[in-house]
Design a protein around this motif. Structure first.
Motif, mmCIF file in Angstrom:
data_model
loop_
_atom_site.group_PDB
_atom_site.id
_atom_site.type_symbol
_atom_site.label_atom_id
_atom_site.label_comp_id
_atom_site.label_asym_id
_atom_site.label_seq_id
_atom_site.Cartn_x
_atom_site.Cartn_y
_atom_site.Cartn_z
ATOM 1 N N GLU A 38 7.184 8.551 -6.682
ATOM 2 C CA GLU A 38 7.190 7.627 -5.536
ATOM 3 C C GLU A 38 8.576 6.995 -5.348
ATOM 4 O O GLU A 38 9.066 6.874 -4.232
ATOM 5 C CB GLU A 38 6.143 6.527 -5.741
ATOM 6 C CG GLU A 38 4.723 7.067 -5.707
ATOM 7 C CD GLU A 38 3.683 6.076 -6.204
ATOM 8 O OE1 GLU A 38 2.574 6.096 -5.668
ATOM 9 O OE2 GLU A 38 3.964 5.283 -7.133
ATOM 10 N N LEU A 93 4.618 2.601 2.130
ATOM 11 C CA LEU A 93 5.806 2.210 1.357
ATOM 12 C C LEU A 93 7.119 2.467 2.096
ATOM 13 O O LEU A 93 7.980 1.592 2.188
ATOM 14 C CB LEU A 93 5.782 2.968 0.019
ATOM 15 C CG LEU A 93 6.742 2.512 -1.052
ATOM 16 C CD1 LEU A 93 6.522 1.046 -1.410
ATOM 17 C CD2 LEU A 93 6.564 3.372 -2.321
ATOM 18 N N LEU A 134 4.613 1.594 -9.984
ATOM 19 C CA LEU A 134 5.140 2.739 -9.245
ATOM 20 C C LEU A 134 5.351 3.921 -10.180
ATOM 21 O O LEU A 134 5.734 3.758 -11.339
ATOM 22 C CB LEU A 134 6.469 2.362 -8.601
ATOM 23 C CG LEU A 134 6.368 1.405 -7.414
ATOM 24 C CD1 LEU A 134 7.697 0.707 -7.189
ATOM 25 C CD2 LEU A 134 5.943 2.157 -6.169
ATOM 26 N N LYS A 154 0.864 -1.198 0.000
ATOM 27 C CA LYS A 154 0.000 0.000 0.000
ATOM 28 C C LYS A 154 0.890 1.234 0.000
ATOM 29 O O LYS A 154 1.841 1.329 0.771
ATOM 30 C CB LYS A 154 -0.896 0.001 1.232
ATOM 31 C CG LYS A 154 -1.941 -1.088 1.182
ATOM 32 C CD LYS A 154 -3.202 -0.687 1.956
ATOM 33 C CE LYS A 154 -4.256 -1.763 1.855
ATOM 34 N NZ LYS A 154 -3.831 -3.060 2.442
ATOM 35 N N ARG A 155 0.562 2.168 -0.877
ATOM 36 C CA ARG A 155 1.451 3.298 -1.094
ATOM 37 C C ARG A 155 1.711 4.138 0.160
ATOM 38 O O ARG A 155 2.802 4.651 0.362
ATOM 39 C CB ARG A 155 0.917 4.212 -2.205
ATOM 40 C CG ARG A 155 0.936 3.568 -3.571
ATOM 41 C CD ARG A 155 2.347 3.219 -4.022
ATOM 42 N NE ARG A 155 2.321 2.668 -5.369
ATOM 43 C CZ ARG A 155 2.353 1.373 -5.677
ATOM 44 N NH1 ARG A 155 2.450 0.463 -4.731
ATOM 45 N NH2 ARG A 155 2.310 0.962 -6.929
#
Ligand code: DX5
Ligand code: ZN
Length: 216
Positions: free
Chosen positions: A50, A16, A46, A12-13
């Motif tokens: 990010e 991260l 991605l 889950k971003r």
């Protein structure tokens, strides 16, 4: 060398940075970043911002960037200062000449290059490329998604590749990517894999014990 390079594709971003810092605290030295262009594979993964944020905020580690993209040169420029090793797909190049152009750029910029082959691409097709590579990635699933089943024939390809590297006097490392879990990782290492990408299995069983088990 027998190491894992966890893929963070299915993390889950908003978790991260913490996920990666935990891995590093548990002794992991390499992390695998999947980049998709929605052209070479019908998906996205991605984003550049990010990955850049990870580089800025996470503890130091080897960032291996797996670029499942058609526009090799565009993505090379984007990631050359972020990743420690950039792995493109043999299937993305329009010609061998184009690959050599990338090699020349990478030499100038001091960037390490890897090359990946899809499940339907034969190992022998790598022969002319090998001398220019720091890493060869055997895809053990069709690229584009985490959580798929490992294609067993990939182990034969790893063995074949290992022989080829020895014959070519290459010190390139062998990476495998897709469907690697606790019950098949030892077979991967025993076949010649140096760096095993582990995605969903580690996301779903996230602990130091799992990391240790994978390397046992
Ligand atoms: C798939 C990606 C993989 C993926 C692996 O195209 O290249 O790196 O995240 O995930 P698992 O280990 O779940 O197959
Ligand atoms: Zn990958």
């Amino acid at each position: 060398m027998r190491k894992i390079s966890p893929s963070v594709l299915d993390v889950k971003r908003d978790n991260l940075i913490e996920y990666i810092n935990n891995l590093i605290n548990w002794g992991v030295t390499n992390v695998h970043y999947d980049i998709m262009d929605n052209i070479f594979v019908p998906n996205v993964a991605l984003q550049f911002k990010e990955v850049k944020k990870v580089k800025e905020l996470c503890k130091k580690h080897t960032m291996d960037i797996h670029l499942m993209v058609k526009d090799v040169f565009g993505y090379y420029e984007m990631y050359k200062n972020v990743g420690d090793i950039l792995t493109f797909h043999l299937e993305s190049f329009n010609s061998y000449q184009e690959f050599l152009e990338l090699v020349a750029l990478a030499k100038k910029d001091n960037v390490k290059l890897g090359l990946s082959i899809n499940p339907d691409t034969k190992v022998e097709q790598l022969i002319p490329y090998i001398e220019h590579l720091s890493l060869v990635l055997i895809m053990s699933v069709y690229p584009g998604l985490g959580g798929q089943k490992f294609i067993d024939n990939s182990l034969n390809k790893v063995k074949e590749l290992k022989e080829l590297l020895i014959k070519s006097n290459s010190s390139a490392i062998i990476q495998i990517d897709g469907g690697v879990k606790d019950f098949n990782i030892k077979d991967c290492f025993d076949s010649g894999v140096n760096l095993a990408v582990v995605g969903s299995y580690l996301v779903n069983n996230f602990s130091k014990e799992t990391v240790d088990k994978l390397l046992k």
